[in-house]
Design a protein around this motif. Sequence first.
Motif, PDB file in Angstrom:
ATOM      1  N   PRO A  39      35.446  29.492  28.037  1.00 23.06           N
ATOM      2  CA  PRO A  39      34.080  29.843  28.325  1.00 23.06           C
ATOM      3  C   PRO A  39      33.225  29.179  29.264  1.00 23.06           C
ATOM      4  O   PRO A  39      33.120  27.819  29.438  1.00 23.06           O
ATOM      5  CB  PRO A  39      33.322  29.485  26.744  1.00 23.06           C
ATOM      6  CG  PRO A  39      34.451  29.544  25.782  1.00 23.06           C
ATOM      7  CD  PRO A  39      35.676  29.177  26.626  1.00 23.06           C
ATOM      8  N   GLY A  40      33.036  30.136  30.260  1.00 17.23           N
ATOM      9  CA  GLY A  40      32.254  29.378  31.496  1.00 17.23           C
ATOM     10  C   GLY A  40      33.054  28.924  32.600  1.00 17.23           C
ATOM     11  O   GLY A  40      32.614  28.446  33.612  1.00 17.23           O
ATOM     12  N   VAL A  41      34.559  29.104  32.250  1.00 17.01           N
ATOM     13  CA  VAL A  41      35.694  28.710  33.578  1.00 17.01           C
ATOM     14  C   VAL A  41      36.718  29.653  33.633  1.00 17.01           C
ATOM     15  O   VAL A  41      37.258  30.322  32.545  1.00 17.01           O
ATOM     16  CB  VAL A  41      36.131  27.473  33.118  1.00 17.01           C
ATOM     17  CG1 VAL A  41      37.180  27.046  34.225  1.00 17.01           C
ATOM     18  CG2 VAL A  41      35.012  26.277  32.953  1.00 17.01           C
ATOM     19  N   LEU A  42      36.916  30.320  34.725  1.00 18.58           N
ATOM     20  CA  LEU A  42      38.170  30.964  35.135  1.00 18.58           C
ATOM     21  C   LEU A  42      38.792  30.299  36.323  1.00 18.58           C
ATOM     22  O   LEU A  42      38.365  29.864  37.313  1.00 18.58           O
ATOM     23  CB  LEU A  42      37.820  32.282  35.481  1.00 18.58           C
ATOM     24  CG  LEU A  42      38.930  33.136  36.241  1.00 18.58           C
ATOM     25  CD1 LEU A  42      40.168  33.346  35.182  1.00 18.58           C
ATOM     26  CD2 LEU A  42      38.578  34.524  36.762  1.00 18.58           C
ATOM     27  N   ALA A  43      39.897  29.696  35.929  1.00 18.56           N
ATOM     28  CA  ALA A  43      41.007  29.134  37.005  1.00 18.56           C
ATOM     29  C   ALA A  43      42.139  29.748  37.160  1.00 18.56           C
ATOM     30  O   ALA A  43      42.663  30.465  36.344  1.00 18.56           O
ATOM     31  CB  ALA A  43      41.179  27.732  36.432  1.00 18.56           C
ATOM     32  N   PHE A  44      42.546  29.783  38.496  1.00 20.71           N
ATOM     33  CA  PHE A  44      43.812  30.466  38.951  1.00 20.71           C
ATOM     34  C   PHE A  44      44.706  29.685  39.856  1.00 20.71           C
ATOM     35  O   PHE A  44      43.923  28.847  40.826  1.00 20.71           O
ATOM     36  CB  PHE A  44      43.227  31.761  39.962  1.00 20.71           C
ATOM     37  CG  PHE A  44      44.381  32.411  40.535  1.00 20.71           C
ATOM     38  CD1 PHE A  44      45.254  33.258  39.903  1.00 20.71           C
ATOM     39  CD2 PHE A  44      44.576  32.193  41.838  1.00 20.71           C
ATOM     40  CE1 PHE A  44      46.270  33.991  40.763  1.00 20.71           C
ATOM     41  CE2 PHE A  44      45.521  32.771  42.553  1.00 20.71           C
ATOM     42  CZ  PHE A  44      46.412  33.751  42.052  1.00 20.71           C
ATOM     43  N   THR A  45      45.886  29.631  39.870  1.00 19.05           N
ATOM     44  CA  THR A  45      46.726  28.770  40.638  1.00 19.05           C
ATOM     45  C   THR A  45      47.680  29.715  41.108  1.00 19.05           C
ATOM     46  O   THR A  45      48.548  30.698  40.410  1.00 19.05           O
ATOM     47  CB  THR A  45      47.283  27.746  40.164  1.00 19.05           C
ATOM     48  OG1 THR A  45      47.925  26.980  41.200  1.00 19.05           O
ATOM     49  CG2 THR A  45      48.118  27.816  38.953  1.00 19.05           C
ATOM     50  N   GLY A  46      48.007  29.924  42.518  1.00 20.61           N
ATOM     51  CA  GLY A  46      49.025  30.956  43.027  1.00 20.61           C
ATOM     52  C   GLY A  46      48.844  31.311  44.398  1.00 20.61           C
ATOM     53  O   GLY A  46      48.125  30.371  45.392  1.00 20.61           O
ATOM     54  N   SER A  47      48.927  32.399  44.739  1.00 16.32           N
ATOM     55  CA  SER A  47      48.851  32.888  46.267  1.00 16.32           C
ATOM     56  C   SER A  47      47.381  33.450  46.274  1.00 16.32           C
ATOM     57  O   SER A  47      47.184  34.358  45.234  1.00 16.32           O
ATOM     58  CB  SER A  47      49.841  34.138  46.586  1.00 16.32           C
ATOM     59  OG  SER A  47      50.105  34.936  45.837  1.00 16.32           O
ATOM     60  N   ILE A  48      46.700  33.184  47.253  1.00 14.15           N
ATOM     61  CA  ILE A  48      45.143  33.831  47.149  1.00 14.15           C
ATOM     62  C   ILE A  48      45.361  34.885  48.357  1.00 14.15           C
ATOM     63  O   ILE A  48      45.550  34.653  49.604  1.00 14.15           O
ATOM     64  CB  ILE A  48      44.450  32.451  47.809  1.00 14.15           C
ATOM     65  CG1 ILE A  48      44.374  31.445  46.658  1.00 14.15           C
ATOM     66  CG2 ILE A  48      42.819  33.162  48.003  1.00 14.15           C
ATOM     67  CD1 ILE A  48      43.790  29.915  47.195  1.00 14.15           C
ATOM     68  N   GLY A  49      44.818  35.998  47.834  1.00 14.37           N
ATOM     69  CA  GLY A  49      44.854  37.124  48.855  1.00 14.37           C
ATOM     70  C   GLY A  49      43.408  37.497  49.592  1.00 14.37           C
ATOM     71  O   GLY A  49      42.411  36.567  49.162  1.00 14.37           O
ATOM     72  N   THR A  50      43.438  38.286  50.353  1.00 14.47           N
ATOM     73  CA  THR A  50      42.287  38.477  50.967  1.00 14.47           C
ATOM     74  C   THR A  50      41.307  39.508  50.260  1.00 14.47           C
ATOM     75  O   THR A  50      41.671  40.108  49.459  1.00 14.47           O
ATOM     76  CB  THR A  50      42.257  39.186  52.547  1.00 14.47           C
ATOM     77  OG1 THR A  50      43.125  40.711  52.352  1.00 14.47           O
ATOM     78  CG2 THR A  50      43.132  38.397  53.554  1.00 14.47           C
ATOM     79  N   THR A  51      39.841  39.484  50.394  1.00 17.21           N
ATOM     80  CA  THR A  51      38.954  40.337  49.875  1.00 17.21           C
ATOM     81  C   THR A  51      38.301  41.000  50.551  1.00 17.21           C
ATOM     82  O   THR A  51      38.014  40.878  51.641  1.00 17.21           O
ATOM     83  CB  THR A  51      38.198  39.704  48.742  1.00 17.21           C
ATOM     84  OG1 THR A  51      37.242  38.897  49.286  1.00 17.21           O
ATOM     85  CG2 THR A  51      39.033  38.654  47.850  1.00 17.21           C
ATOM     86  N   ASP A  52      37.605  42.275  49.957  1.00 18.81           N
ATOM     87  CA  ASP A  52      36.370  42.977  50.849  1.00 18.81           C
ATOM     88  C   ASP A  52      35.374  42.007  50.619  1.00 18.81           C
ATOM     89  O   ASP A  52      35.122  41.073  49.793  1.00 18.81           O
ATOM     90  CB  ASP A  52      36.288  44.286  50.313  1.00 18.81           C
ATOM     91  CG  ASP A  52      37.392  45.155  50.631  1.00 18.81           C
ATOM     92  OD1 ASP A  52      38.272  45.017  51.604  1.00 18.81           O
ATOM     93  OD2 ASP A  52      37.327  46.204  49.799  1.00 18.81           O
ATOM     94  N   ALA A  53      34.143  41.997  51.365  1.00 14.76           N
ATOM     95  CA  ALA A  53      32.774  41.637  50.989  1.00 14.76           C
ATOM     96  C   ALA A  53      32.266  41.886  50.009  1.00 14.76           C
ATOM     97  O   ALA A  53      32.345  43.239  49.476  1.00 14.76           O
ATOM     98  CB  ALA A  53      31.744  42.073  52.245  1.00 14.76           C
ATOM     99  N   HIS A  54      31.959  40.657  49.310  1.00 11.64           N
ATOM    100  CA  HIS A  54      31.283  40.830  47.618  1.00 11.64           C
ATOM    101  C   HIS A  54      30.483  39.685  47.399  1.00 11.64           C
ATOM    102  O   HIS A  54      30.742  38.768  48.177  1.00 11.64           O
ATOM    103  CB  HIS A  54      32.600  40.962  46.916  1.00 11.64           C
ATOM    104  CG  HIS A  54      33.602  40.005  46.830  1.00 11.64           C
ATOM    105  ND1 HIS A  54      34.396  39.571  47.574  1.00 11.64           N
ATOM    106  CD2 HIS A  54      33.374  38.857  45.763  1.00 11.64           C
ATOM    107  CE1 HIS A  54      34.965  38.497  47.463  1.00 11.64           C
ATOM    108  NE2 HIS A  54      34.442  37.850  46.268  1.00 11.64           N
ATOM    109  N   ALA A  55      30.004  39.836  46.430  1.00 11.24           N
ATOM    110  CA  ALA A  55      29.304  38.616  45.694  1.00 11.24           C
ATOM    111  C   ALA A  55      29.572  38.454  44.294  1.00 11.24           C
ATOM    112  O   ALA A  55      29.736  39.569  43.630  1.00 11.24           O
ATOM    113  CB  ALA A  55      27.772  38.577  46.070  1.00 11.24           C
ATOM    114  N   HIS A  56      29.523  37.275  43.721  1.00 12.04           N
ATOM    115  CA  HIS A  56      29.762  37.324  42.428  1.00 12.04           C
ATOM    116  C   HIS A  56      28.863  36.075  41.949  1.00 12.04           C
ATOM    117  O   HIS A  56      28.555  35.315  42.641  1.00 12.04           O
ATOM    118  CB  HIS A  56      31.338  36.925  41.821  1.00 12.04           C
ATOM    119  CG  HIS A  56      32.063  36.121  42.913  1.00 12.04           C
ATOM    120  ND1 HIS A  56      31.729  34.812  42.941  1.00 12.04           N
ATOM    121  CD2 HIS A  56      32.962  36.222  43.580  1.00 12.04           C
ATOM    122  CE1 HIS A  56      32.501  34.010  43.563  1.00 12.04           C
ATOM    123  NE2 HIS A  56      33.248  34.947  44.171  1.00 12.04           N
TER     124      HIS A  56
END
Length: 255
Positions: A22-39
């Motif tokens: 709750p309140g946290v999403l964590a990721f480890t691995g390869s980081i890809g590109t993204t389109d423009a966005h906001a979160h």
Amino acid sequence: MNRSGVDLSVEPRWGGAALLRPGVLAFTGSIGTTDAHAHHGVQIITATTAFTVLDEHGARHRGTKVVVPADASHQVEVGAQEGTVVFLEPESPPGRAAHLRAVHSGWTVAPVLTFTRQRALATVVDELIAHLAPEPTGDDMARHPAVVDALRLLPDLVAAGPVSGTELAARVGISASRLTHLFTEQVGIPLRRYVLWTRLRIAITRVQAGDDLTGAAHGAGFADSAHLTRTTREMFGLAPSVLSRHVSWDLDAGM
């Protein structure tokens, strides 16, 4: 290629392991590109090689450590083969601290977040949160009994459909305003946001168990798969298909 045999000429794609609380999403691995966005989640990225985040004003933030404030439009222009990404609820103490740090000191401020494949992701997250918000939020022994009861009831209520703060307060024996105040103070994020994070956890759990996105969405109390997709994009800037197909999950319910 680097010493690990990774072809650095190939643009990385999202893939790796993730942890959800709750309140946290964590990721480890390869980081890809993204389109423009906001979160809405504050995003803290650390990688072993430099990556580039482009903001809405056209400024490029390049380095091995970048913090993206909540609700800031951006895109990952150049990814990284190995790294860690942590999304924090901006209403939580650590999320608020990270957001303010990025706003006041710049996106390339260096947070205390060390990536290495030898370290457990949960340990990295715990250390980051302790650094950003060293004051304890309290455990079950310190929490009001109504908050403890609410946390016990919420998983089943969330899976059943919409959650009414007024009805939940009545079930735990205090007023809705009192529960709202205590919950935010002692859990670290508002009740409404906690419910949303819980829905995401249930949806991902169901996908991992074999449900398609429609079944997972309904099972988690979302109106439909489109509602689930909008929610994951709003919170993390990623579609649920990315989160479900290319990531192995540790669904930690603790907080």
